[in-house]
Scaffold this motif. Structure first.
Motif, PDB file in Angstrom:
ATOM      1  N   ASN A  41      37.603  -3.313   6.399  1.00 47.42           N
ATOM      2  CA  ASN A  41      36.581  -3.766   6.846  1.00 47.42           C
ATOM      3  C   ASN A  41      35.795  -4.707   6.089  1.00 47.42           C
ATOM      4  O   ASN A  41      35.857  -4.947   4.788  1.00 47.42           O
ATOM      5  CB  ASN A  41      35.577  -2.885   7.518  1.00 47.42           C
ATOM      6  CG  ASN A  41      35.184  -1.832   6.429  1.00 47.42           C
ATOM      7  OD1 ASN A  41      35.699  -1.718   5.255  1.00 47.42           O
ATOM      8  ND2 ASN A  41      34.852  -0.528   6.911  1.00 47.42           N
ATOM      9  N   LYS A  42      34.743  -5.356   6.883  1.00 47.86           N
ATOM     10  CA  LYS A  42      33.998  -6.638   6.100  1.00 47.86           C
ATOM     11  C   LYS A  42      33.038  -5.585   5.046  1.00 47.86           C
ATOM     12  O   LYS A  42      32.778  -6.432   4.087  1.00 47.86           O
ATOM     13  CB  LYS A  42      33.109  -7.234   7.193  1.00 47.86           C
ATOM     14  CG  LYS A  42      32.291  -8.177   6.708  1.00 47.86           C
ATOM     15  CD  LYS A  42      31.399  -8.706   7.867  1.00 47.86           C
ATOM     16  CE  LYS A  42      30.332  -9.719   7.487  1.00 47.86           C
ATOM     17  NZ  LYS A  42      29.713 -10.190   8.730  1.00 47.86           N
ATOM     18  N   GLY A  43      32.712  -4.592   5.270  1.00 43.49           N
ATOM     19  CA  GLY A  43      31.772  -3.950   4.408  1.00 43.49           C
ATOM     20  C   GLY A  43      32.474  -3.743   2.745  1.00 43.49           C
ATOM     21  O   GLY A  43      31.667  -3.782   1.615  1.00 43.49           O
ATOM     22  N   GLY A  44      33.584  -3.535   3.045  1.00 46.47           N
ATOM     23  CA  GLY A  44      34.458  -3.262   1.598  1.00 46.47           C
ATOM     24  C   GLY A  44      34.099  -4.455   0.573  1.00 46.47           C
ATOM     25  O   GLY A  44      34.027  -4.661  -0.343  1.00 46.47           O
ATOM     26  N   TYR A  45      34.477  -5.741   1.400  1.00 47.81           N
ATOM     27  CA  TYR A  45      34.431  -7.065   0.717  1.00 47.81           C
ATOM     28  C   TYR A  45      32.944  -7.414   0.151  1.00 47.81           C
ATOM     29  O   TYR A  45      32.714  -7.650  -0.972  1.00 47.81           O
ATOM     30  CB  TYR A  45      34.916  -8.148   1.518  1.00 47.81           C
ATOM     31  CG  TYR A  45      34.582  -9.646   1.250  1.00 47.81           C
ATOM     32  CD1 TYR A  45      35.372 -10.032  -0.145  1.00 47.81           C
ATOM     33  CD2 TYR A  45      33.609 -10.329   1.628  1.00 47.81           C
ATOM     34  CE1 TYR A  45      35.293 -11.185  -0.601  1.00 47.81           C
ATOM     35  CE2 TYR A  45      33.484 -11.659   0.884  1.00 47.81           C
ATOM     36  CZ  TYR A  45      34.221 -12.050   0.150  1.00 47.81           C
ATOM     37  OH  TYR A  45      33.895 -13.384  -0.455  1.00 47.81           O
ATOM     38  N   LEU A  46      32.106  -7.104   0.895  1.00 47.64           N
ATOM     39  CA  LEU A  46      30.467  -7.338   0.591  1.00 47.64           C
ATOM     40  C   LEU A  46      29.908  -6.553  -0.475  1.00 47.64           C
ATOM     41  O   LEU A  46      29.390  -6.722  -1.340  1.00 47.64           O
ATOM     42  CB  LEU A  46      29.810  -7.240   1.814  1.00 47.64           C
ATOM     43  CG  LEU A  46      29.818  -8.389   2.938  1.00 47.64           C
ATOM     44  CD1 LEU A  46      29.021  -8.031   4.206  1.00 47.64           C
ATOM     45  CD2 LEU A  46      29.612  -9.953   2.505  1.00 47.64           C
ATOM     46  N   VAL A  47      30.346  -5.157  -0.323  1.00 53.56           N
ATOM     47  CA  VAL A  47      29.674  -4.269  -1.352  1.00 53.56           C
ATOM     48  C   VAL A  47      30.673  -4.482  -2.543  1.00 53.56           C
ATOM     49  O   VAL A  47      30.210  -4.228  -3.801  1.00 53.56           O
ATOM     50  CB  VAL A  47      30.149  -2.872  -0.877  1.00 53.56           C
ATOM     51  CG1 VAL A  47      29.866  -1.645  -1.856  1.00 53.56           C
ATOM     52  CG2 VAL A  47      29.244  -2.465   0.306  1.00 53.56           C
ATOM     53  N   GLY A  48      31.851  -4.941  -2.576  1.00 50.48           N
ATOM     54  CA  GLY A  48      32.821  -5.079  -3.630  1.00 50.48           C
ATOM     55  C   GLY A  48      32.041  -6.346  -4.646  1.00 50.48           C
ATOM     56  O   GLY A  48      31.940  -6.244  -5.838  1.00 50.48           O
ATOM     57  N   LYS A  49      31.575  -7.396  -3.685  1.00 50.20           N
ATOM     58  CA  LYS A  49      30.795  -8.437  -4.521  1.00 50.20           C
ATOM     59  C   LYS A  49      29.689  -7.915  -5.298  1.00 50.20           C
ATOM     60  O   LYS A  49      29.240  -8.413  -6.303  1.00 50.20           O
ATOM     61  CB  LYS A  49      30.459  -9.458  -3.565  1.00 50.20           C
ATOM     62  CG  LYS A  49      31.653 -10.391  -3.055  1.00 50.20           C
ATOM     63  CD  LYS A  49      31.126 -11.421  -1.988  1.00 50.20           C
ATOM     64  CE  LYS A  49      30.432 -12.551  -2.652  1.00 50.20           C
ATOM     65  NZ  LYS A  49      30.151 -13.466  -1.774  1.00 50.20           N
TER      66      LYS A  49
END
Length: 111
Positions: A41-49
């Motif tokens: 999901n999109k949250g994984g990408y944003l929190v990863g940043k």
């Protein structure tokens, strides 16, 4: 010593971002990055940043060892809400709330 990074006004609902943060809280940085990398999901990408930024702050600004870092705390605050309207039957309209988030990740060095 703890170091934090914050990303503001990200276009993800706080409720959905909290589900992702619950997966990485208290984990080593390498393990948390691996978990976030393979989330669909999109949250994984944003929190990863944000996690990557917190690690970079710790290594470059505070001279901490990257292999000893872990996620000490992480939280989501609600940002501004973008208000939009969608036309409905008989000339009326209904509100659409596009919510945003402020994501904060705190990393610290294990003793």
């Amino acid at each position: 010593m703890e170091v934090k990074a914050t990303a503001k006004t990200l276009r993800i609902q706080p409720r959905k971002a909290r589900l992702v943060l619950d997966l990485i809280r208290g984990k080593d940085v390498e393990e948390a990055a691996a978990i976030l990398k393979f989330l669909p999901n999109k949250g994984g990408y944003l929190v990863g940043k944000v996690l990557h930024s917190a690690v970079a702050n710790a290594v470059n600004n505070n001279d901490l060892d990257e292999s000893k870092l872990y996620v000490k705390a992480c939280w989501v605050d609600e940002g501004i809400t973008l208000k939009r309207f969608m036309p409905r039957a008989k000339g009326s309209a209904s509100a659409i709330h596009k919510r945003t988030s402020h994501i904060t990740v705190v990393v610290a060095e294990k003793e």
